[in-house]
Write a protein that holds these residues in place. Structure first.
Motif, PDB file in Angstrom:
ATOM      1  N   ASP A 187      -5.344  -2.354   4.505  1.00 20.24           N
ATOM      2  CA  ASP A 187      -5.109  -1.818   5.758  1.00 20.24           C
ATOM      3  C   ASP A 187      -4.537  -1.241   6.657  1.00 20.24           C
ATOM      4  OD1 ASP A 187      -3.877  -4.288   6.596  1.00 20.24           O
ATOM      5  OD2 ASP A 187      -5.618  -5.568   7.618  1.00 20.24           O
ATOM      6  N   SER A 188      -3.324  -0.893   6.010  1.00 21.99           N
ATOM      7  CA  SER A 188      -2.002  -0.443   6.852  1.00 21.99           C
ATOM      8  C   SER A 188      -1.815   1.167   7.855  1.00 21.99           C
ATOM      9  CB  SER A 188      -0.868  -0.257   6.267  1.00 21.99           C
ATOM     10  OG  SER A 188      -0.962   0.554   4.961  1.00 21.99           O
ATOM     11  N   GLU A 189      -3.862   1.504   7.305  1.00 21.26           N
ATOM     12  CA  GLU A 189      -3.963   3.107   7.577  1.00 21.26           C
ATOM     13  C   GLU A 189      -4.230   2.621   9.577  1.00 21.26           C
ATOM     14  OE1 GLU A 189      -5.898   5.611   4.171  1.00 21.26           O
ATOM     15  OE2 GLU A 189      -6.510   3.014   4.917  1.00 21.26           O
ATOM     16  N   PHE A 190      -4.638   1.486   9.851  1.00 23.60           N
ATOM     17  CA  PHE A 190      -4.897   1.048  11.471  1.00 23.60           C
ATOM     18  C   PHE A 190      -3.664  -0.035  11.843  1.00 23.60           C
ATOM     19  CE2 PHE A 190      -8.773   0.288   8.891  1.00 23.60           C
ATOM     20  CZ  PHE A 190      -9.339   1.772   9.266  1.00 23.60           C
ATOM     21  N   HIS A 191      -2.764   1.360  12.775  1.00 20.89           N
ATOM     22  CA  HIS A 191      -1.560   0.844  13.087  1.00 20.89           C
ATOM     23  C   HIS A 191      -2.119   1.094  14.047  1.00 20.89           C
ATOM     24  CE1 HIS A 191       2.661  -0.345  12.890  1.00 20.89           C
ATOM     25  NE2 HIS A 191       3.281   0.753  13.882  1.00 20.89           N
ATOM     26  N   HIS A 192      -1.305   0.232  15.269  1.00 21.85           N
ATOM     27  CA  HIS A 192      -1.907   0.491  16.402  1.00 21.85           C
ATOM     28  C   HIS A 192      -0.724   0.680  17.455  1.00 21.85           C
ATOM     29  CE1 HIS A 192      -5.332  -1.061  14.572  1.00 21.85           C
ATOM     30  NE2 HIS A 192      -4.422  -2.364  15.170  1.00 21.85           N
ATOM     31  N   ARG A 193       0.376   0.183  17.382  1.00 25.50           N
ATOM     32  CA  ARG A 193       1.599   0.316  18.168  1.00 25.50           C
ATOM     33  C   ARG A 193       2.566   1.375  17.151  1.00 25.50           C
ATOM     34  NH1 ARG A 193      -0.612  -4.292  19.153  1.00 25.50           N
ATOM     35  NH2 ARG A 193      -2.327  -4.502  20.889  1.00 25.50           N
ATOM     36  N   GLY A 194       3.685   1.958  18.263  1.00 24.10           N
ATOM     37  CA  GLY A 194       5.094   1.845  17.221  1.00 24.10           C
ATOM     38  C   GLY A 194       4.584   3.133  16.775  1.00 24.10           C
ATOM     39  N   ARG A 195       6.001   3.512  15.577  1.00 25.10           N
ATOM     40  CA  ARG A 195       5.720   3.527  14.533  1.00 25.10           C
ATOM     41  C   ARG A 195       5.584   3.497  13.218  1.00 25.10           C
ATOM     42  NH1 ARG A 195       7.977   9.288  13.286  1.00 25.10           N
ATOM     43  NH2 ARG A 195       8.516   9.116  10.857  1.00 25.10           N
ATOM     44  N   PRO A 196       4.306   4.048  12.640  1.00 15.59           N
ATOM     45  CA  PRO A 196       4.105   3.456  11.583  1.00 15.59           C
ATOM     46  C   PRO A 196       5.036   2.973  10.456  1.00 15.59           C
ATOM     47  CG  PRO A 196       2.836   5.504  11.474  1.00 15.59           C
ATOM     48  CD  PRO A 196       3.842   4.911  12.954  1.00 15.59           C
ATOM     49  N   LEU A 197       5.883   2.562   9.622  1.00 13.29           N
ATOM     50  CA  LEU A 197       6.357   2.268   7.943  1.00 13.29           C
ATOM     51  C   LEU A 197       6.037   3.162   7.210  1.00 13.29           C
ATOM     52  CD1 LEU A 197       8.180  -0.735   8.060  1.00 13.29           C
ATOM     53  CD2 LEU A 197       9.641   1.262   9.075  1.00 13.29           C
ATOM     54  N   MET A 198       6.783   4.385   6.499  1.00 18.56           N
ATOM     55  CA  MET A 198       6.085   4.355   5.137  1.00 18.56           C
ATOM     56  C   MET A 198       6.273   3.958   4.538  1.00 18.56           C
ATOM     57  SD  MET A 198       8.924   7.052   3.997  1.00 18.56           S
ATOM     58  CE  MET A 198       8.387   7.943   3.394  1.00 18.56           C
ATOM     59  N   ALA A 199       5.307   4.244   3.420  1.00 14.49           N
ATOM     60  CA  ALA A 199       4.823   3.475   2.359  1.00 14.49           C
ATOM     61  C   ALA A 199       6.189   2.793   1.536  1.00 14.49           C
ATOM     62  CB  ALA A 199       3.426   4.284   1.409  1.00 14.49           C
ATOM     63  N   LEU A 200       6.192   2.059   0.981  1.00 17.16           N
ATOM     64  CA  LEU A 200       7.273   1.672  -0.067  1.00 17.16           C
ATOM     65  C   LEU A 200       6.966   1.662  -1.364  1.00 17.16           C
ATOM     66  CD1 LEU A 200       9.679  -0.687  -0.896  1.00 17.16           C
ATOM     67  CD2 LEU A 200       7.970  -2.312  -1.830  1.00 17.16           C
ATOM     68  N   GLN A 201       6.516   2.474  -1.776  1.00 20.40           N
ATOM     69  CA  GLN A 201       6.569   3.875  -2.475  1.00 20.40           C
ATOM     70  C   GLN A 201       7.299   5.154  -2.631  1.00 20.40           C
ATOM     71  OE1 GLN A 201       4.971   7.170  -3.282  1.00 20.40           O
ATOM     72  NE2 GLN A 201       4.412   6.976  -5.517  1.00 20.40           N
ATOM     73  N   GLY A 202       7.085   5.412  -1.176  1.00 19.30           N
ATOM     74  CA  GLY A 202       7.865   6.330  -0.835  1.00 19.30           C
ATOM     75  C   GLY A 202       9.856   6.639  -0.855  1.00 19.30           C
TER      76      GLY A 202
END
Length: 461
Positions: free
Chosen positions: A330-345
């Motif tokens: 459910d990390s597509e719902f980031h509410h505050r700050g800059r979201p971290l990219m997926a570990l896979q990236g």
């Protein structure tokens, strides 16, 4: 061909009413409406012998109590689909051996004075012992908690992982679905490819690349029925029985069930404010074959795996030739700050299998998820899929592909981020105001749930 007569009701007629009491009490005084007998026309035993043995066994087992009235021979013949003479042969044999008593111009009953040593009531504990023997994996799975139980179909609060169904654009989804059905081609009617519909896989690859920083092509995407199937499929391919697999502690119980179901040995690795303790995992099982974790939004604590630990985990996996199963539920719902990219990236060694689901972002009933395999494992996943059923219904996949490709999914996510941020702030404020003396809630920066710790030590029981 079987002829089966099923007991519908066992009753005792008293004072003109049907007594809905215990069956054993009723049979002792009343009559059975029918007998539970199964006849096999292919058997070498004659039909009258089958009726004789089946009825005798039921009497010996105590299922037909002494004195209980049996159906008439005509009724039995109708129920079993046999000639009446066949039934009479069986009844004559039972009467000759003393199991039943036939009263002239009256009825046929089980003998009222059968010796107690002859009748063998089936004790419940003996029945339990006759159940099929479970495998070691099944016994281990029974020991794992089933997790959160839904108390009913109606939407209600505080159900982890269930999105805001009241905000889903049902009308839009229905129009897209109707259009897909109206324009269905023979290819769609035949079903999906084993890996999933090409259009959907392309839409997923484009979405996760843009939104989560996942590096992949459509060939690396495999559609699943959800996160659980993805876990089970990955572990089946990379873990042999008995090999250790890291799991978060506390963590998602579905991951634990998948590890146990793969015959692997789960190794609990603690989670703190920086996420999975990689150093602790290396100490406990340095040669683990895999690790299952949610680095962007850990469940249930809600913490994010720190950047230092992300790189430490990737270095360990590369050295140990282990697989990292990244649950990005459910990390597509980031509410505050800059979201971290997926570990896979961040993965340069091909160690990470990325897992996502639409059950959290759209609605649980869709039952569609996906995994992104590293380039070196694509052939192995493709070969494994050749022996599996289609991952999800073709029309659901087609509808979802259009929903994503036409931008409706991105629009829905934007709306839901606003709604979830507002709801999390309202819940946080209520907890602090009304429960602040007993609970210490943590802010919800990502996802659909927040955690609150108890201010004093209280037993969970």
């Amino acid at each position: 061909m079987y002829s089966i007569c099923t007991v519908l009701l066992i009753w005792y007629a008293r004072k003109g009413q049907i007594a809905m009491n215990r069956p054993d009490q009723l049979m002792q005084r009343g009559a059975v409406a029918s007998l539970l007998l199964r006849l096999d026309a292919r058997s070498e035993l004659p039909l009258h012998e089958q009726i004789f043995r089946a009825t005798r066994d039921r009497i010996l087992a105590g299922e037909l109590a002494p004195g209980i009235r049996l159906p008439s021979s005509r009724q039995l013949a109708r129920d079993l689909g046999v000639a009446r003479t066949t039934v009479l042969q069986a009844l004559d044999g039972l009467a000759a051996e003393g199991f039943i008593v036939t009263r002239r111009a009256s009825s046929t009953c089980v003998a009222p004075e059968l010796p107690d040593t002859l009748v063998r009531p089936i004790a419940p504990h003996l029945v339990a012992h006759r159940s099929p023997k479970l495998s070691r994996v099944a016994r281990a799975l029974k020991s794992v908690s089933p997790g959160t139980l839904h108390t009913g179909p109606a939407p209600r609060a505080f159900r982890p992982g269930v999105p805001a169904l009241d905000l889903f654009p049902i009308a839009l989804w229905s129009r897209i679905s109707a259009r897909c059905h109206a324009r269905a081609s023979t290819t769609l009617l035949e079903g999906s490819e084993a890996a999933g519909q090409r259009m959907l896989r392309e839409a997923i690859a484009e979405h996760v690349s843009a939104m989560r920083g996942v590096s992949c092509s459509a060939e690396q995407v495999f559609v699943t029925t959800g996160t659980q199937q993805a876990f089970e499929e990955i572990l089946r391919l990379v873990v042999d029985p008995g090999e250790p697999v890291w799991v978060e502690d506390p963590g998602y119980l579905g991951a634990m069930r998948a590890v146990v179901g793969a015959h692997a040995r789960p190794v609990a690795v603690p989670v703190d404010e920086q996420g999975l303790d990689v150093a602790a995992g290396i100490r406990r099982a340095p040669r683990a074959r895999a690790v299952v974790l949610a680095p962007s939004h850990q469940y249930p604590l809600g913490v994010t795996l720190s950047l230092a630990r992300r790189f430490a985990l990737l270095r360990w996996a590369a050295r140990a030739r282990a697989i990292i199963i990244e649950d990005d539920y459910d990390s597509e719902f980031h509410h505050r700050g800059r979201p971290l990219m997926a570990l896979q990236g961040l993965d340069t060694a091909g160690c990470v299998v990325y897992v996502g689901t639409f059950s959290k972002s759209l609605f649980p009933g869709i039952r569609i998820g996906y995994l992104v395999a590293p380039p070196g494992l694509v052939d192995a996943f493709a070969a494994a899929r050749a022996s599996l059923a289609t991952p999800a219904p073709a029309f659901e996949q087609a509808t979802l592909a259009v929903f994503v490709a036409d931008g409706h999914f991105a629009t829905h996510l934007r709306r839901m981020r606003v709604a979830y941020r507002e709801r999390s702030e309202a819940l946080l404020a209520a907890l602090e105001t009304d429960c602040g003396d007993v609970l210490a809630p943590s802010p919800c920066d990502t996802g659909m749930q927040l955690v609150a710790t108890l201010r004093s030590r209280v037993s969970d029981r």
